[in-house]
Motif scaffolding. Structure first.
Motif, PDB file in Angstrom:
ATOM      1  N   MET A 199       0.826  -1.189   0.000  1.00  0.00           N
ATOM      2  CA  MET A 199       0.000   0.000   0.000  1.00  0.00           C
ATOM      3  C   MET A 199       0.872   1.256   0.000  1.00  0.00           C
ATOM      4  SD  MET A 199      -2.940   1.034   2.634  1.00  0.00           S
ATOM      5  CE  MET A 199      -3.390   2.714   2.790  1.00  0.00           C
ATOM      6  N   PHE A 200       1.955   1.233   0.761  1.00  0.00           N
ATOM      7  CA  PHE A 200       2.777   2.439   0.806  1.00  0.00           C
ATOM      8  C   PHE A 200       3.382   2.762  -0.554  1.00  0.00           C
ATOM      9  CE2 PHE A 200       5.899  -0.802   2.075  1.00  0.00           C
ATOM     10  CZ  PHE A 200       7.004  -0.468   1.322  1.00  0.00           C
ATOM     11  N   ARG A 201       3.588   1.757  -1.372  1.00  0.00           N
ATOM     12  CA  ARG A 201       4.113   2.006  -2.724  1.00  0.00           C
ATOM     13  C   ARG A 201       3.065   2.717  -3.588  1.00  0.00           C
ATOM     14  NH1 ARG A 201       9.107   0.420  -2.526  1.00  0.00           N
ATOM     15  NH2 ARG A 201       9.654  -1.637  -1.781  1.00  0.00           N
ATOM     16  N   VAL A 202       1.809   2.355  -3.415  1.00  0.00           N
ATOM     17  CA  VAL A 202       0.731   3.025  -4.157  1.00  0.00           C
ATOM     18  C   VAL A 202       0.635   4.480  -3.740  1.00  0.00           C
ATOM     19  CG1 VAL A 202      -1.771   3.070  -4.554  1.00  0.00           C
ATOM     20  CG2 VAL A 202      -0.562   0.885  -4.490  1.00  0.00           C
ATOM     21  N   VAL A 203       0.712   4.728  -2.436  1.00  0.00           N
ATOM     22  CA  VAL A 203       0.664   6.113  -1.939  1.00  0.00           C
ATOM     23  C   VAL A 203       1.857   6.894  -2.474  1.00  0.00           C
ATOM     24  CG1 VAL A 203       0.765   7.559   0.131  1.00  0.00           C
ATOM     25  CG2 VAL A 203      -0.667   5.504   0.110  1.00  0.00           C
ATOM     26  N   ASP A 204       3.032   6.282  -2.468  1.00  0.00           N
ATOM     27  CA  ASP A 204       4.235   6.935  -2.974  1.00  0.00           C
ATOM     28  C   ASP A 204       4.081   7.293  -4.454  1.00  0.00           C
ATOM     29  OD1 ASP A 204       6.909   7.907  -2.856  1.00  0.00           O
ATOM     30  OD2 ASP A 204       7.631   6.007  -3.674  1.00  0.00           O
ATOM     31  N   THR A 205       3.581   6.353  -5.229  1.00  0.00           N
ATOM     32  CA  THR A 205       3.379   6.594  -6.666  1.00  0.00           C
ATOM     33  C   THR A 205       2.351   7.690  -6.890  1.00  0.00           C
ATOM     34  OG1 THR A 205       3.905   4.290  -7.136  1.00  0.00           O
ATOM     35  CG2 THR A 205       2.744   5.507  -8.859  1.00  0.00           C
ATOM     36  N   THR A 206       1.276   7.676  -6.122  1.00  0.00           N
ATOM     37  CA  THR A 206       0.238   8.706  -6.252  1.00  0.00           C
ATOM     38  C   THR A 206       0.809  10.073  -5.918  1.00  0.00           C
ATOM     39  OG1 THR A 206      -1.442   7.076  -5.681  1.00  0.00           O
ATOM     40  CG2 THR A 206      -2.067   9.387  -5.503  1.00  0.00           C
ATOM     41  N   CYS A 207       1.622  10.153  -4.894  1.00  0.00           N
ATOM     42  CA  CYS A 207       2.259  11.432  -4.537  1.00  0.00           C
ATOM     43  C   CYS A 207       3.160  11.919  -5.668  1.00  0.00           C
ATOM     44  CB  CYS A 207       3.052  11.301  -3.246  1.00  0.00           C
ATOM     45  SG  CYS A 207       2.024  11.151  -1.779  1.00  0.00           S
ATOM     46  N   PHE A 260       7.525  10.690   4.826  1.00  0.00           N
ATOM     47  CA  PHE A 260       7.034   9.401   4.342  1.00  0.00           C
ATOM     48  C   PHE A 260       8.063   8.746   3.417  1.00  0.00           C
ATOM     49  CE2 PHE A 260       4.524   7.208   0.963  1.00  0.00           C
ATOM     50  CZ  PHE A 260       4.040   6.164   1.735  1.00  0.00           C
ATOM     51  N   LYS A 261       8.624   9.511   2.496  1.00  0.00           N
ATOM     52  CA  LYS A 261       9.625   8.980   1.563  1.00  0.00           C
ATOM     53  C   LYS A 261      10.898   8.556   2.316  1.00  0.00           C
ATOM     54  CE  LYS A 261       8.035  11.091  -2.707  1.00  0.00           C
ATOM     55  NZ  LYS A 261       7.913   9.909  -3.542  1.00  0.00           N
ATOM     56  N   ALA A 262      11.249   9.275   3.367  1.00  0.00           N
ATOM     57  CA  ALA A 262      12.410   8.903   4.178  1.00  0.00           C
ATOM     58  C   ALA A 262      12.151   7.559   4.881  1.00  0.00           C
ATOM     59  CB  ALA A 262      12.720   9.984   5.206  1.00  0.00           C
ATOM     60  N   LYS A 263      10.936   7.350   5.360  1.00  0.00           N
ATOM     61  CA  LYS A 263      10.584   6.075   5.999  1.00  0.00           C
ATOM     62  C   LYS A 263      10.647   4.932   4.987  1.00  0.00           C
ATOM     63  CE  LYS A 263       9.471   7.529  10.143  1.00  0.00           C
ATOM     64  NZ  LYS A 263      10.207   7.178  11.315  1.00  0.00           N
ATOM     65  N   ILE A 264      10.178   5.178   3.778  1.00  0.00           N
ATOM     66  CA  ILE A 264      10.245   4.152   2.738  1.00  0.00           C
ATOM     67  C   ILE A 264      11.698   3.769   2.479  1.00  0.00           C
ATOM     68  CG2 ILE A 264       9.889   3.679   0.276  1.00  0.00           C
ATOM     69  CD1 ILE A 264       7.322   5.317   0.442  1.00  0.00           C
ATOM     70  N   LYS A 265      12.562   4.751   2.385  1.00  0.00           N
ATOM     71  CA  LYS A 265      13.981   4.490   2.159  1.00  0.00           C
ATOM     72  C   LYS A 265      14.569   3.681   3.317  1.00  0.00           C
ATOM     73  CE  LYS A 265      18.152   5.191   0.392  1.00  0.00           C
ATOM     74  NZ  LYS A 265      18.775   3.918   0.199  1.00  0.00           N
ATOM     75  N   ALA A 266      14.196   4.022   4.553  1.00  0.00           N
ATOM     76  CA  ALA A 266      14.698   3.294   5.719  1.00  0.00           C
ATOM     77  C   ALA A 266      14.217   1.840   5.710  1.00  0.00           C
ATOM     78  CB  ALA A 266      14.263   3.989   7.007  1.00  0.00           C
ATOM     79  N   ILE A 267      12.969   1.630   5.313  1.00  0.00           N
ATOM     80  CA  ILE A 267      12.418   0.267   5.240  1.00  0.00           C
ATOM     81  C   ILE A 267      13.170  -0.534   4.185  1.00  0.00           C
ATOM     82  CG2 ILE A 267      10.398  -1.073   4.515  1.00  0.00           C
ATOM     83  CD1 ILE A 267       8.680   1.140   5.843  1.00  0.00           C
ATOM     84  N   GLU A 268      13.397   0.051   3.030  1.00  0.00           N
ATOM     85  CA  GLU A 268      14.117  -0.644   1.955  1.00  0.00           C
ATOM     86  C   GLU A 268      15.543  -0.992   2.382  1.00  0.00           C
ATOM     87  OE1 GLU A 268      13.573   2.157  -1.205  1.00  0.00           O
ATOM     88  OE2 GLU A 268      11.703   1.211  -1.874  1.00  0.00           O
ATOM     89  N   ASP A 269      16.202  -0.062   3.059  1.00  0.00           N
ATOM     90  CA  ASP A 269      17.561  -0.330   3.543  1.00  0.00           C
ATOM     91  C   ASP A 269      17.569  -1.467   4.552  1.00  0.00           C
ATOM     92  OD1 ASP A 269      18.452   1.725   1.954  1.00  0.00           O
ATOM     93  OD2 ASP A 269      18.722   3.162   3.588  1.00  0.00           O
ATOM     94  N   GLU A 270      16.585  -1.499   5.439  1.00  0.00           N
ATOM     95  CA  GLU A 270      16.503  -2.549   6.455  1.00  0.00           C
ATOM     96  C   GLU A 270      16.233  -3.905   5.814  1.00  0.00           C
ATOM     97  OE1 GLU A 270      16.905  -3.827  10.333  1.00  0.00           O
ATOM     98  OE2 GLU A 270      17.235  -1.836   9.539  1.00  0.00           O
ATOM     99  N   ILE A 271      15.355  -3.951   4.842  1.00  0.00           N
ATOM    100  CA  ILE A 271      15.059  -5.202   4.140  1.00  0.00           C
ATOM    101  C   ILE A 271      16.313  -5.725   3.461  1.00  0.00           C
ATOM    102  CG2 ILE A 271      13.824  -6.186   2.157  1.00  0.00           C
ATOM    103  CD1 ILE A 271      11.466  -4.338   2.951  1.00  0.00           C
TER     104      ILE A 271
END
Length: 163
Positions: free
Chosen positions: A1-9, A29-40
Motif C-alpha cells: 500500500m505504501f508504494r501506491v501512496v508513494d506513486t500517487t504522490c 514518508f519517503k524517508a521512511k520508505i527508504k529506511a524500510i528498503e535499507d533494512e530489508i
C-alpha cells in the motif's frame, strides 16, 4: 500500500507541493520508505549467509554420517547383529529431511553406535579418525543450528512508525 501512496504522490506532485504541511509529511514518508528498503536489504543479505553456512554444515555432516552408517550396516550384516543393522539402515533422505535438531540427533546416534564397535570397523573402511571427523561435523552443525534465528532476533528493532 505504501508504494501506491508513494506513486500517487509522485503523480500529483504539482498539486501538493504548495501545501507546506503536506510536503513535509511526504518528505518524511519517503524517508521512511527508504529506511524500510535499507533494512530489508540488510536483513536479507545478512541472513542468507547464516542459512547457507548452516546448510553447508548440515550437508557435510549428513554425508559423513550416511557413509559411516552404510559401512556399519555392512559390518552388522556380516556379523548377524540385526539390532545394529536396523539402526544403521538409513538413507540419505532419512537423515537430511527431518527438522534441524532431529538431524543432529540422528547423526549423533550413528556416531554413538559406530563408536561402540569401532575396533571391528577397520576392514569396512571406518577408522577412529572417521568418527572423530563425524563428531567434529556434528559439533560444528550444532553450533550454527540456531544462528539464523539468533540473527533475526538481533535485528529486531523498534518499528518505524514509533521512531
Amino acid at each position: 500500500m505504501f508504494r501506491v501512496v508513494d506513486t500517487t504522490c509522485d503523480v500529483y506532485v504539482a498539486v501538493w507541493t504548495p501545501l507546506v504541511p503536506f510536503a513535509t509529511a511526504v518528505a518524511a514518508f519517503k524517508a521512511k520508505i527508504k529506511a524500510i528498503e535499507d533494512e530489508i536489504e540488510t536483513q536479507s543479505t545478512e541472513l542468507d549467509g547464516y542459512a547457507m553456512d548452516k546448510g553447508k554444515k548440515k550437508e557435510t555432516m549428513v554425508r559423513k554420517a550416511h557413509s559411516v552408517a552404510n559401512q556399519v550396516f555392512a559390518y552388522a550384516e556380516d556379523v548377524g547383529d540385526t539390532v545394529l543393522r536396523e539402526k544403521m539402515d538409513v538413507s540419505y533422505s532419512d537423515l537430511i529431511a527431518p527438522r534441524d535438531s532431529i538431524v543432529g540427533q540422528k547423526c549423533q546416534g550413528i556416531h554413538t553406535e559406530a563408536n561402540a564397535v569401532i575396533a571391528s570397523l577397520a576392514p569396512y573402511g571406518i577408522l577412529p579418525l572417521d568418527l572423530t571427523d563425524l563428531q567434529g561435523f556434528i559439533d560444528a552443525y550444532e553450533l550454527v543450528i540456531s544462528a539464523p534465528r539468533v540473527a533475526i532476533t538481533a535485528m529486531v528493532r523498534t518499528p518505524y512508525f514509533i521512531r
